[in-house]
Structure formats: structure tokens, C-alpha cells
Design a protein around this motif. Sequence first.
Motif, PDB file in Angstrom:
ATOM      1  N   ALA A  24      28.763  10.034 -15.736  1.00 43.49           N
ATOM      2  CA  ALA A  24      29.790   9.215 -15.114  1.00 43.49           C
ATOM      3  C   ALA A  24      30.174   9.763 -13.753  1.00 43.49           C
ATOM      4  CB  ALA A  24      31.022   9.170 -16.008  1.00 43.49           C
ATOM      5  N   SER A  25      30.398   8.838 -12.831  1.00 43.30           N
ATOM      6  CA  SER A  25      30.954   9.230 -11.537  1.00 43.30           C
ATOM      7  C   SER A  25      32.465   9.073 -11.610  1.00 43.30           C
ATOM      8  CB  SER A  25      30.400   8.337 -10.433  1.00 43.30           C
ATOM      9  OG  SER A  25      30.813   6.998 -10.645  1.00 43.30           O
ATOM     10  N   GLY A  26      33.187   9.693 -10.704  1.00 41.72           N
ATOM     11  CA  GLY A  26      34.640   9.533 -10.722  1.00 41.72           C
ATOM     12  C   GLY A  26      35.333  10.768 -11.241  1.00 41.72           C
ATOM     13  N   ARG A  27      36.273  11.295 -10.477  1.00 45.27           N
ATOM     14  CA  ARG A  27      36.887  12.578 -10.810  1.00 45.27           C
ATOM     15  C   ARG A  27      37.898  12.491 -11.940  1.00 45.27           C
ATOM     16  NH1 ARG A  27      41.822  12.877  -7.889  1.00 45.27           N
ATOM     17  NH2 ARG A  27      42.076  11.173  -6.386  1.00 45.27           N
ATOM     18  N   THR A  28      38.294  11.277 -12.366  1.00 44.97           N
ATOM     19  CA  THR A  28      39.269  11.144 -13.436  1.00 44.97           C
ATOM     20  C   THR A  28      38.635  10.733 -14.750  1.00 44.97           C
ATOM     21  OG1 THR A  28      39.737   8.846 -12.870  1.00 44.97           O
ATOM     22  CG2 THR A  28      41.088  10.544 -11.801  1.00 44.97           C
ATOM     23  N   PHE A  29      37.321  10.892 -14.882  1.00 47.14           N
ATOM     24  CA  PHE A  29      36.637  10.434 -16.089  1.00 47.14           C
ATOM     25  C   PHE A  29      37.192  11.108 -17.326  1.00 47.14           C
ATOM     26  CE2 PHE A  29      33.495   8.451 -18.543  1.00 47.14           C
ATOM     27  CZ  PHE A  29      32.927   9.379 -19.404  1.00 47.14           C
ATOM     28  N   GLY A  30      37.683  12.317 -17.205  1.00 45.58           N
ATOM     29  CA  GLY A  30      38.223  13.033 -18.348  1.00 45.58           C
ATOM     30  C   GLY A  30      39.376  12.319 -19.022  1.00 45.58           C
ATOM     31  N   ARG A  31      40.006  11.393 -18.330  1.00 49.79           N
ATOM     32  CA  ARG A  31      41.132  10.651 -18.894  1.00 49.79           C
ATOM     33  C   ARG A  31      40.700   9.359 -19.576  1.00 49.79           C
ATOM     34  NH1 ARG A  31      45.151  10.972 -13.623  1.00 49.79           N
ATOM     35  NH2 ARG A  31      45.104  13.236 -13.377  1.00 49.79           N
ATOM     36  N   TYR A  32      39.422   9.043 -19.534  1.00 49.27           N
ATOM     37  CA  TYR A  32      38.914   7.785 -20.076  1.00 49.27           C
ATOM     38  C   TYR A  32      38.525   7.939 -21.545  1.00 49.27           C
ATOM     39  CZ  TYR A  32      38.359   5.766 -15.376  1.00 49.27           C
ATOM     40  OH  TYR A  32      38.579   5.264 -14.123  1.00 49.27           O
ATOM     41  N   THR A  33      38.698   6.858 -22.290  1.00 48.04           N
ATOM     42  CA  THR A  33      38.065   6.736 -23.593  1.00 48.04           C
ATOM     43  C   THR A  33      36.607   6.357 -23.354  1.00 48.04           C
ATOM     44  OG1 THR A  33      40.108   6.027 -24.665  1.00 48.04           O
ATOM     45  CG2 THR A  33      38.034   5.475 -25.762  1.00 48.04           C
ATOM     46  N   ALA A  34      35.686   6.995 -24.076  1.00 47.70           N
ATOM     47  CA  ALA A  34      34.263   6.713 -23.889  1.00 47.70           C
ATOM     48  C   ALA A  34      33.617   6.392 -25.227  1.00 47.70           C
ATOM     49  CB  ALA A  34      33.575   7.923 -23.260  1.00 47.70           C
ATOM     50  N   GLY A  35      32.642   5.507 -25.179  1.00 48.46           N
ATOM     51  CA  GLY A  35      32.012   5.111 -26.427  1.00 48.46           C
ATOM     52  C   GLY A  35      30.564   4.714 -26.243  1.00 48.46           C
ATOM     53  N   TRP A  36      29.914   4.493 -27.360  1.00 49.60           N
ATOM     54  CA  TRP A  36      28.546   3.987 -27.389  1.00 49.60           C
ATOM     55  C   TRP A  36      28.503   2.714 -28.244  1.00 49.60           C
ATOM     56  CZ3 TRP A  36      24.531   5.852 -24.571  1.00 49.60           C
ATOM     57  CH2 TRP A  36      24.684   7.116 -23.992  1.00 49.60           C
ATOM     58  N   PHE A  37      27.791   1.729 -27.734  1.00 44.27           N
ATOM     59  CA  PHE A  37      27.536   0.492 -28.446  1.00 44.27           C
ATOM     60  C   PHE A  37      26.034   0.273 -28.458  1.00 44.27           C
ATOM     61  CE2 PHE A  37      31.755  -1.588 -28.843  1.00 44.27           C
ATOM     62  CZ  PHE A  37      32.512  -0.670 -28.149  1.00 44.27           C
ATOM     63  N   ARG A  38      25.587  -0.651 -29.289  1.00 46.28           N
ATOM     64  CA  ARG A  38      24.168  -0.983 -29.309  1.00 46.28           C
ATOM     65  C   ARG A  38      23.981  -2.475 -29.540  1.00 46.28           C
ATOM     66  NH1 ARG A  38      22.520   2.189 -34.949  1.00 46.28           N
ATOM     67  NH2 ARG A  38      23.539   0.734 -36.411  1.00 46.28           N
ATOM     68  N   GLN A  39      22.803  -2.940 -29.127  1.00 47.75           N
ATOM     69  CA  GLN A  39      22.528  -4.372 -29.228  1.00 47.75           C
ATOM     70  C   GLN A  39      21.048  -4.602 -29.472  1.00 47.75           C
ATOM     71  OE1 GLN A  39      23.741  -6.612 -25.744  1.00 47.75           O
ATOM     72  NE2 GLN A  39      24.035  -8.457 -26.968  1.00 47.75           N
ATOM     73  N   THR A  40      20.763  -5.525 -30.378  1.00 51.16           N
ATOM     74  CA  THR A  40      19.400  -5.971 -30.631  1.00 51.16           C
ATOM     75  C   THR A  40      19.290  -7.436 -30.222  1.00 51.16           C
ATOM     76  OG1 THR A  40      20.008  -6.478 -32.924  1.00 51.16           O
ATOM     77  CG2 THR A  40      18.994  -4.329 -32.496  1.00 51.16           C
ATOM     78  N   PRO A  41      18.080  -7.909 -29.946  1.00 46.10           N
ATOM     79  CA  PRO A  41      17.903  -9.285 -29.478  1.00 46.10           C
ATOM     80  C   PRO A  41      18.510 -10.304 -30.441  1.00 46.10           C
ATOM     81  CG  PRO A  41      15.899  -8.049 -29.138  1.00 46.10           C
ATOM     82  CD  PRO A  41      16.803  -7.162 -29.938  1.00 46.10           C
ATOM     83  N   GLY A  42      19.273 -11.223 -29.892  1.00 46.53           N
ATOM     84  CA  GLY A  42      19.851 -12.284 -30.683  1.00 46.53           C
ATOM     85  C   GLY A  42      21.117 -11.919 -31.425  1.00 46.53           C
ATOM     86  N   LYS A  43      21.550 -10.678 -31.282  1.00 43.09           N
ATOM     87  CA  LYS A  43      22.759 -10.232 -31.963  1.00 43.09           C
ATOM     88  C   LYS A  43      23.811  -9.769 -30.962  1.00 43.09           C
ATOM     89  CE  LYS A  43      20.707  -8.861 -36.361  1.00 43.09           C
ATOM     90  NZ  LYS A  43      20.628  -7.786 -37.395  1.00 43.09           N
ATOM     91  N   GLU A  44      25.045  -9.750 -31.417  1.00 45.07           N
ATOM     92  CA  GLU A  44      26.126  -9.277 -30.562  1.00 45.07           C
ATOM     93  C   GLU A  44      26.074  -7.753 -30.445  1.00 45.07           C
ATOM     94  OE1 GLU A  44      29.438 -12.782 -31.473  1.00 45.07           O
ATOM     95  OE2 GLU A  44      29.847 -10.705 -32.027  1.00 45.07           O
ATOM     96  N   ARG A  45      26.619  -7.294 -29.334  1.00 41.97           N
ATOM     97  CA  ARG A  45      26.721  -5.855 -29.126  1.00 41.97           C
ATOM     98  C   ARG A  45      27.687  -5.288 -30.167  1.00 41.97           C
ATOM     99  NH1 ARG A  45      26.963  -3.984 -22.965  1.00 41.97           N
ATOM    100  NH2 ARG A  45      25.216  -5.465 -23.064  1.00 41.97           N
ATOM    101  N   GLU A  46      27.291  -4.172 -30.800  1.00 39.47           N
ATOM    102  CA  GLU A  46      28.118  -3.624 -31.866  1.00 39.47           C
ATOM    103  C   GLU A  46      28.525  -2.189 -31.580  1.00 39.47           C
ATOM    104  OE1 GLU A  46      26.034  -3.554 -35.599  1.00 39.47           O
ATOM    105  OE2 GLU A  46      24.689  -1.948 -34.964  1.00 39.47           O
ATOM    106  N   PHE A  47      29.673  -1.841 -32.102  1.00 47.08           N
ATOM    107  CA  PHE A  47      30.242  -0.514 -31.942  1.00 47.08           C
ATOM    108  C   PHE A  47      29.430   0.532 -32.702  1.00 47.08           C
ATOM    109  CE2 PHE A  47      33.285   2.800 -31.687  1.00 47.08           C
ATOM    110  CZ  PHE A  47      33.431   3.338 -32.961  1.00 47.08           C
ATOM    111  N   VAL A  48      29.273   1.702 -32.076  1.00 47.69           N
ATOM    112  CA  VAL A  48      28.585   2.821 -32.717  1.00 47.69           C
ATOM    113  C   VAL A  48      29.536   4.011 -32.884  1.00 47.69           C
ATOM    114  CG1 VAL A  48      26.719   4.503 -32.502  1.00 47.69           C
ATOM    115  CG2 VAL A  48      26.340   2.111 -31.813  1.00 47.69           C
ATOM    116  N   ALA A  49      30.107   4.467 -31.773  1.00 45.09           N
ATOM    117  CA  ALA A  49      30.970   5.657 -31.822  1.00 45.09           C
ATOM    118  C   ALA A  49      31.864   5.672 -30.592  1.00 45.09           C
ATOM    119  CB  ALA A  49      30.128   6.931 -31.867  1.00 45.09           C
ATOM    120  N   VAL A  50      33.000   6.369 -30.719  1.00 47.80           N
ATOM    121  CA  VAL A  50      33.931   6.486 -29.606  1.00 47.80           C
ATOM    122  C   VAL A  50      34.570   7.869 -29.620  1.00 47.80           C
ATOM    123  CG1 VAL A  50      35.918   5.589 -30.898  1.00 47.80           C
ATOM    124  CG2 VAL A  50      35.832   5.329 -28.392  1.00 47.80           C
TER     125      VAL A  50
END
Length: 124
Positions: A24-50
Amino acid sequence: QVQLVDSGGGLVQAGGSLRLSCAASGRTFGRYTAGWFRQTPGKEREFVAVISWSGTTYYADSVKGRFTISRDNAKNTVSLQMNSLKAEDTAVYYCAASERYGITPTRVSSFEYWGQGTQVTVSS
């Protein structure tokens, strides 16, 4: 505002491991919530971890015990260690970040910033 760059995807056999990274760029990234999502063809993007700015983590049931999210605020990075991979983990994985407070971290709409995605393919 931040920009996110995902990396680390690839082809792995079932039972193997991969480690995804998000820079990540940006000096305040430490204050952000960060997560991972995933997506397969034809499906909605889904939550993985935060992971919150303070290090609190939460996982989808489907990856709990196999995936670990972590962050290094000094390096502005978020990682996803994926172990015991299954064929159903095959997807494009996206890093996401939010500077808002009080978000529902499992929702795609909670995150303003997204990486470009990295393909993970697990062969059975």
C-alpha cells in the motif's frame, strides 16, 4: 487515499501453500482496516479475511484454521498466508482497505480501495 498492489498468486497443488502480499502507498495506511476478498467467474466477490488497524482478525468460516492474515504497518503491507489449499480456493484474490470507522468488514461495499487482483489456482 491509498493505492494497493496485490501479488503472490500462482498455481499450486491441493494441500499446498501460497502467500499473498498487498503493498500500500500512503503514510496513514496503518490506520486502515485491510482485508482480502476473492471472486470466481459468474459469482459475487466474497469475504475471506480482515485485519483491523490494531491487529484484530476475522475469517470466513471456509478458510478459518487454514488462512492467516497479517500486517506490517511499518512496511505498509498486508499478507495472507494460505495453507492446506483446496480446489475450491481457486479464485482471483483482491486486497482491500478502508479508512472508515464502524464498517461491516465482511461487505464489499465497506471498502473504498482495492488492489488489481491476483489469480490463485489450486489443482486437485
